[in-house]
Structures are given as C-alpha cells and as structure tokens.
Design a protein around this motif. Sequence first.
Motif, short mmCIF file in Angstrom:
data_model
loop_
_atom_site.label_atom_id
_atom_site.label_comp_id
_atom_site.label_asym_id
_atom_site.label_seq_id
_atom_site.Cartn_x
_atom_site.Cartn_y
_atom_site.Cartn_z
N GLU A 18 -28.48 3.33 57.15
CA GLU A 18 -28.84 2.49 58.30
C GLU A 18 -27.60 2.12 59.11
O GLU A 18 -27.60 2.21 60.34
CB GLU A 18 -29.54 1.23 57.78
N SER A 32 -26.16 5.11 61.07
CA SER A 32 -26.89 5.37 62.31
C SER A 32 -26.48 4.38 63.40
O SER A 32 -26.29 4.75 64.57
CB SER A 32 -28.40 5.28 62.06
N THR A 42 -22.98 5.39 64.68
CA THR A 42 -23.06 6.59 65.51
C THR A 42 -23.60 6.27 66.90
O THR A 42 -23.07 6.73 67.92
CB THR A 42 -23.93 7.65 64.83
N GLU A 43 -24.66 5.47 66.96
CA GLU A 43 -25.28 5.14 68.24
C GLU A 43 -24.37 4.28 69.11
O GLU A 43 -24.25 4.50 70.32
CB GLU A 43 -26.61 4.41 68.00
N ALA A 93 -19.49 9.02 60.18
CA ALA A 93 -20.03 8.41 61.40
C ALA A 93 -18.96 7.86 62.34
O ALA A 93 -19.27 7.54 63.49
CB ALA A 93 -21.03 7.29 61.07
#
Length: 485
Positions: free
Chosen positions: A75, A78, A81-82, A109
């Motif tokens: 989680e 992600s 990365t975003e 990441a």
Amino acid sequence: MDGFLTLPGVVVALAVVDFIIRLICLVYVPRNRRPQTATAWLLAIFFLPPYIGVALFLLLGSRRLPKGRREKQAEINSFITETTEGVEEVKHDHPWLDPVVELNRHLGAMPLVGGNTAKLFGTYDQTLVEMTAAINSATKWVHAEFYILALDKTTAPFFDALEAAVKRGLEVRVLLDHVAGLRAVGYRRTLRRLRKSGVHWSLMLPVQPLRGKWQRPDLRNHRKILVLDGNVAFTGSQNVVDSSYNKRGNVRRGLHWKDLMVRFEGPIVAGINALFITDWYTETGELLMREANTVPRPLVSETLDAQVVPSGPGFEGENNLRLFNSLLYLAQEKIIITSPYFVPDESMLYAITTAAQSGIDVQLFVSEIGDQPVVYHAQRSYYEALLRAGVRIWLYKAPTVLHSKFFTIDDEVAVIGSSNMDMRSFSLNLEISVMVHGKSFVDDLRKVEQEYRDTSRELHLEEWMTRNRASAVLDNVARLTAAVQ
C-alpha cells in the motif's frame, strides 16, 4: 497386532516415519529458496534428529513477514509511486546508470532525485554530537529510527534533545527494534526515559505472541534514520549507543565500533523520510500524510543525484542484493567495498571475483577481529577464493570493529546505508541503502577509504594459506550455518 507393538516394531515404525519426514523435506525445503540456503537447511534437518530440525525449520524457515505487514508495504509503495511520478527526471551523462535506476524504482518505488548535498561523519562521538545538534535545531518535527537506541552516558544528550524538542511543541516520533533493544544494556531504562520525555514511540517487529504480535523472531529492522523537518536526514551504519555497546565482553577486550554516517539535504530527504513513514505506519497504523508531502526544493549549487533503495522481507525480491550485483557488473575500473559482516551469496561472490579476474581493482575492507563469532568465521571462509581471484583484502586493526557499510564503483557511484554484504541483510533484515551519483561524493569516500587503508594491514594469500588448521575447519563449518535462513 501385539507383535507390532514390540520394541523392534516401534523401531521400524519410527524409522519409517523418519524416512517419510526426510523425503517430504527434500521436496518442500528447496521450494523457492536459493540452492545454498536449501542445502544448509537440509543438512541441519538430516544431521539433527529430524523432529528438532523440522521444528527449527518451521520456526525460522520462512523469511516472509505476516500478510498484514506485507499488504501495508504494498500500500505504501503504491502511495510513493503515485506521489513521486515524474520526480525522477534527472539529467546525467551516464546512460549505463539508467537501467539500475529503473531497477531500483521497480523494486523499492523510490525515484532518483537531483539537487542534493551530502556530508560524511566518520568519528563516532562527533556523529552523535551532530545528530543531537540537528534535533536541537528542528522547528517542526523529528523522526528517529534506529536498530539500537540505548540510553547511556554517551547518548544522554541525544535523549535530552528529544525531550527538549517535545517541550518546544514539536512532534517527535521514535522507532527502535524490539529484539535488538532487549539485547542492549539498559533496555528498560531506555523505555522509561522515552515515556518520561513525552515522545511518541513504538517497537519495530515486536515479538510479543501474547499480544498477537509474532513473526519469525530473527527478522529485524536494521535501519538507522534521523529526519528533521523534512529538510535534513542522517543515515548510515551507526546506532545510538556508546561505541563499546556497553557490553562487558567488549569493554574487557577494549572493543569499540567505527561507523560512517551521512547527512543529506535536498529532495532525497523525502525518500529517507518515506521509509520512516512506512515503518511507522506498519507498526502503529498511523499514516503521516502531512509529513509525507514535505519535499525539499532541489539545491542550486553543485549537487548530487541520489536514490533510496529500501529492502527487507516486506519486499518480494532482495532489493539490496540486486542493486549491489548490478553495480558490480557495471564497474570498469575500481570496486572498493567496506562491510563489517561480509558473507556473500553465490551470485555476489561470482560478481566480485569475475570483476577482479577481469583486471578491475577490487578491494575489500573488513575487521581484523569480530564481535559475532559465527559470522566472523563464515566471512573468513571466503578469503581464499577472493585472494586467488585478485581481490585485495584489508584488515582494519584491532581493537576497533569497522562497522561502516558502503561501496564505491569507479569514480561516479557509491552506495551507503545500513546494509551489510551478507545473507542476513539480503533476506532477513529491513535495510536502507542510498545510491549516490556524483564524483564529489565518491571523492569524499576515497578519503575515508584511504584513512581505513592507513589503519589496516593487507592480507596476502601466502599468509592465509598457513593459518591454523582448526581455525580453517571452523571457518568452513560456520559458512554452512550462515546459509540457514
């Protein structure tokens, strides 16, 4: 039926059960394990009574963290990365580095970011002074995460600074490893001081089965991180404890630790802080959104590109090992490695010896003495192969334990952090590594390497081949145990 329960019948039944257990282990143990690890476990199971060997395997055979922790790691990956999309647009003149950057981004990441500065600290007490001063200068928040955080006479000012920061109204958060803390001198005294100081603190990877907190007990969080206000970060090899670790045996032998820490400023601080936020979220369930969005502006002077590479059992692969091997194969002129615990897996041993046999200048700095007997002897078992390949080995003189963890590739790239070059750091420990691209940083490390060289003696093959035979046997046995993970 009665005859089967006689002593011979029981012996036959036990032999059959023993054979079935060994057969099952031959099929199950090698599954998704590197061959040397599987072989070591099978040897342990076959040489010990199988029930004991299987029990140890069930307790220690899985390097995976509990499912909930792995889900939190995915989680947060992600999220990183975003929120960092596009940040990695760094211009440099070395296209050979791009695949390594992409590998690191895929595994951990974190992006490569430019506009950073770095300052090295290689004197133990001075490093503590610098970190303490940084805490005293903080104006918003303090994040401290250390494998060992222990209150003693040497570290008392550090704890005073944490308490003073709380009194100034700062948010102060502290993470310390549970098992490493338990083994440290003054563990309960340390926890009492943290409570009294008013800091928010939590244990990392706690082994508390009665509270529902359990994973393989030797999976540890080995990171060393200090972040102030999102603008300044320290990381490297040094724990917050006296350089003797306050242990009677160390004091009796006159042992003290020599470490290397680096102070970063610039966008890389956000990446280091992201690791703290990840570990804080994993341990407490609290996601520090406000602190996560603090990204310093790139500095405008001559600066460095840097990339944080997290690793550990929360990730699918061995991120640090993959990074290390990738850089080892890219070297053209020089590889210099410093690692207190050097127990490479087969892939790394091949990468290092291949480089040396290709004419690349490969040097390894390790300690002349060891504080962990099994690891120390396992490490020594690799010296012959390294020396025969042309690797120069420097033994840092006793009674100092050289605990720094970094390596340099040519004059362009370096990696520094908490990770040893051993199978424990590759598979079982949560680690932080920072890859730095920039000649000025490598030049600074070259000065450190020369200081180490001046305080070391070089080990030669002729000397090594005449060592005590009993010691050689012990080295080889320890090498087998090092692969059990």
